[in-house]
Design a protein around this motif. Structure first.
Motif, mmCIF file in Angstrom:
data_model
loop_
_atom_site.group_PDB
_atom_site.id
_atom_site.type_symbol
_atom_site.label_atom_id
_atom_site.label_comp_id
_atom_site.label_asym_id
_atom_site.label_seq_id
_atom_site.Cartn_x
_atom_site.Cartn_y
_atom_site.Cartn_z
ATOM 1 N N SER A 54 0.856 -1.193 0.000
ATOM 2 C CA SER A 54 0.000 0.000 0.000
ATOM 3 C C SER A 54 0.885 1.233 0.000
ATOM 4 O O SER A 54 1.956 1.238 0.607
ATOM 5 C CB SER A 54 -0.862 -0.007 1.268
ATOM 6 O OG SER A 54 -1.455 1.258 1.479
ATOM 7 N N THR A 55 0.427 2.266 -0.668
ATOM 8 C CA THR A 55 1.059 3.579 -0.539
ATOM 9 C C THR A 55 0.117 4.515 0.212
ATOM 10 O O THR A 55 0.410 4.997 1.306
ATOM 11 C CB THR A 55 1.385 4.177 -1.931
ATOM 12 O OG1 THR A 55 2.322 3.322 -2.571
ATOM 13 C CG2 THR A 55 1.992 5.578 -1.812
ATOM 14 N N ARG A 56 -1.068 4.747 -0.387
ATOM 15 C CA ARG A 56 -1.997 5.768 0.140
ATOM 16 C C ARG A 56 -2.543 5.426 1.525
ATOM 17 O O ARG A 56 -2.497 6.256 2.447
ATOM 18 C CB ARG A 56 -3.187 5.924 -0.830
ATOM 19 C CG ARG A 56 -2.812 6.516 -2.137
ATOM 20 C CD ARG A 56 -3.698 5.951 -3.264
ATOM 21 N NE ARG A 56 -3.016 6.154 -4.521
ATOM 22 C CZ ARG A 56 -2.036 5.353 -4.964
ATOM 23 N NH1 ARG A 56 -1.666 4.291 -4.281
ATOM 24 N NH2 ARG A 56 -1.423 5.626 -6.088
ATOM 25 N N THR A 57 -3.084 4.215 1.641
ATOM 26 C CA THR A 57 -3.778 3.851 2.881
ATOM 27 C C THR A 57 -2.793 3.785 4.042
ATOM 28 O O THR A 57 -3.040 4.352 5.118
ATOM 29 C CB THR A 57 -4.498 2.498 2.691
ATOM 30 O OG1 THR A 57 -5.159 2.507 1.430
ATOM 31 C CG2 THR A 57 -5.490 2.240 3.802
ATOM 32 N N HIS A 134 -13.252 -2.243 1.438
ATOM 33 C CA HIS A 134 -12.192 -1.253 1.699
ATOM 34 C C HIS A 134 -12.939 -0.005 2.188
ATOM 35 O O HIS A 134 -13.072 0.991 1.471
ATOM 36 C CB HIS A 134 -11.409 -0.987 0.418
ATOM 37 C CG HIS A 134 -10.134 -0.206 0.594
ATOM 38 N ND1 HIS A 134 -9.804 0.442 1.780
ATOM 39 C CD2 HIS A 134 -9.109 0.039 -0.261
ATOM 40 C CE1 HIS A 134 -8.635 1.048 1.618
ATOM 41 N NE2 HIS A 134 -8.191 0.806 0.393
ATOM 42 N N PRO A 260 -9.475 5.107 -7.183
ATOM 43 C CA PRO A 260 -8.865 4.903 -5.863
ATOM 44 C C PRO A 260 -7.340 4.890 -5.890
ATOM 45 O O PRO A 260 -6.705 5.111 -4.851
ATOM 46 C CB PRO A 260 -9.408 3.525 -5.440
ATOM 47 C CG PRO A 260 -9.779 2.844 -6.728
ATOM 48 C CD PRO A 260 -10.207 3.931 -7.657
HETATM 49 N N1 CP Z 1 -6.522 3.062 -2.860
HETATM 50 C C1 CP Z 1 -5.637 2.327 -2.164
HETATM 51 O O1 CP Z 1 -6.012 1.491 -1.322
HETATM 52 O O2 CP Z 1 -4.338 2.586 -2.462
HETATM 53 P P1 CP Z 1 -3.079 1.885 -1.754
HETATM 54 O O3 CP Z 1 -3.079 0.441 -2.189
HETATM 55 O O4 CP Z 1 -1.891 2.634 -2.272
HETATM 56 O O5 CP Z 1 -3.265 1.981 -0.280
#
Ligand code: CP
Length: 305
Positions: A54-57, A134, A260
């Motif tokens: 993951s980056t964002r979460t 999610h 997303p």
């Molecule tokens: N949208 C999302 O979950 O991105 P990540 O996998 O980067 O967390």
């Protein structure tokens, strides 16, 4: 908000979702004011337990916890005793024994956060489980729509692409329906989940879904979750289901585009549309921080019923 955990939006009420979105608006003001240190989580601890990348979460939960003065830790699953065979329940009990208040978990198995939540005293936040839900992504999507249009009730949202593998689509469908939003979905039949018939969403063609839509949401083509054979070719998928400026002409006049992330540019969305003024992809990321700050606050303030 009821309970110690956030496992999905299927089981949340309209009032609970409204409470989260309202709290997120307070947190967004702090972000806009560039406040980097807040006292909401003084004396609390949060751990990120991510079994998938993951980056964002991951980064937004860590940032949220640190900005709100919590002890914030990232457990690197790849370098942990999980690699020696430790199971999820034992890992959870170990984290619990250290007194963490919140565990943020992402797992490739649907239901893993619910299993963990039953086992630990800590609050559990689902940061994405298999092909199930999610919820924090859907909440930030809903926040972004509400911020732009003022209300969710009556909006038309078109979700386009790989719905089968998308926990983001499932959480959005459950959550948006509760808020009175009309949800349409389109994609190849092979990328529609079997249970979609039982969900509050109208399945249709891409053109019908996008026609008059206020929000057009692209989904990442999750090739890593496909054993193969679900689409004839990526190029063909892109031709028939990729979002582009031409398709967006069918949408409402002030329509916006969400995704997303991470984005496969040129596959599910063109670079031109991705970087256009209609795209709120970067706003979604900012709002993700606000929503996750709100959730950490709501789940640790000691008033859950
Ligand atoms: N949208 C999302 O979950 O991105 P990540 O996998 O980067 O967390």
């Amino acid at each position: 908000m009821k309970g110690k955990d956030l496992l999905g939006l299927k089981d949340k009420t309209k009032e609970e979702i409204e409470e989260i979105l309202s709290e997120a608006a307070t947190m967004k003001k702090h972000i806009t004011d560039k406040t980097k240190k807040l006292p909401y989580l003084n004396n609390k601890s949060v751990v990120n337990l991510f079994y998938e990348n993951s980056t964002r979460t991951s980064l937004s939960f860590e940032t949220a916890a640190k900005m709100m003065s919590a002890v914030a830790c990232n457990m690197s699953v790849a370098n942990s005793s999980v690699s020696k065979g430790e199971n999820l329940i034992d890992t959870g009990k170990t984290i619990d024994a250290m007194g963490f208040d919140i565990i943020v978990i992402r797992h490739n198995m649907s239901g893993a956060p619910a299993l963990l939540a039953k086992t630990v005293k800590a609050g559990v936040i689902n940061a994405g489980d298999g092909q199930n839900e999610h919820p924090t992504q859907a909440l930030l999507d809903m926040y972004t729509m509400k911020e732009r249009f003022g209300a969710l009730k009556g909006l038309k949202v078109a979700i386009v692409g790989d719905v089968k593998h998308s926990r983001v689509a499932r959480s959005n469908i459950w959550g948006l329906d509760k808020m009175g939003t009309k949800v349409f979905a389109a994609g190849p039949q092979t990328l529609m989940p079997a249970e979609i018939e039982k969900m509050p969403v109208k399945i249709t063609t891409v053109e019908e879904a996008v026609k008059g839509a206020d929000v057009v949401m692209g989904l990442r083509l999750q090739l890593e979750r496909m054993a193969g054979g679900l689409i004839p070719s990526v190029a063909e998928y892109s031709k028939f289901y990729g979002l582009n400026k031409n398709l967006l002409k069918l949408a409402a006049k002030n329509a916006v585009v969400l995704h997303p992330g991470p984005v496969n540019r040129g596959i599910e969305i063109t670079t031109e549309l991705c970087d256009s003024s209609e795209s709120l992809i970067n706003t979604q990321v900012t709002n993700g921080l606000a929503v996750r700050m709100a959730l950490l606050h709501l789940l640790t303030r000691g008033e859950q019923k």
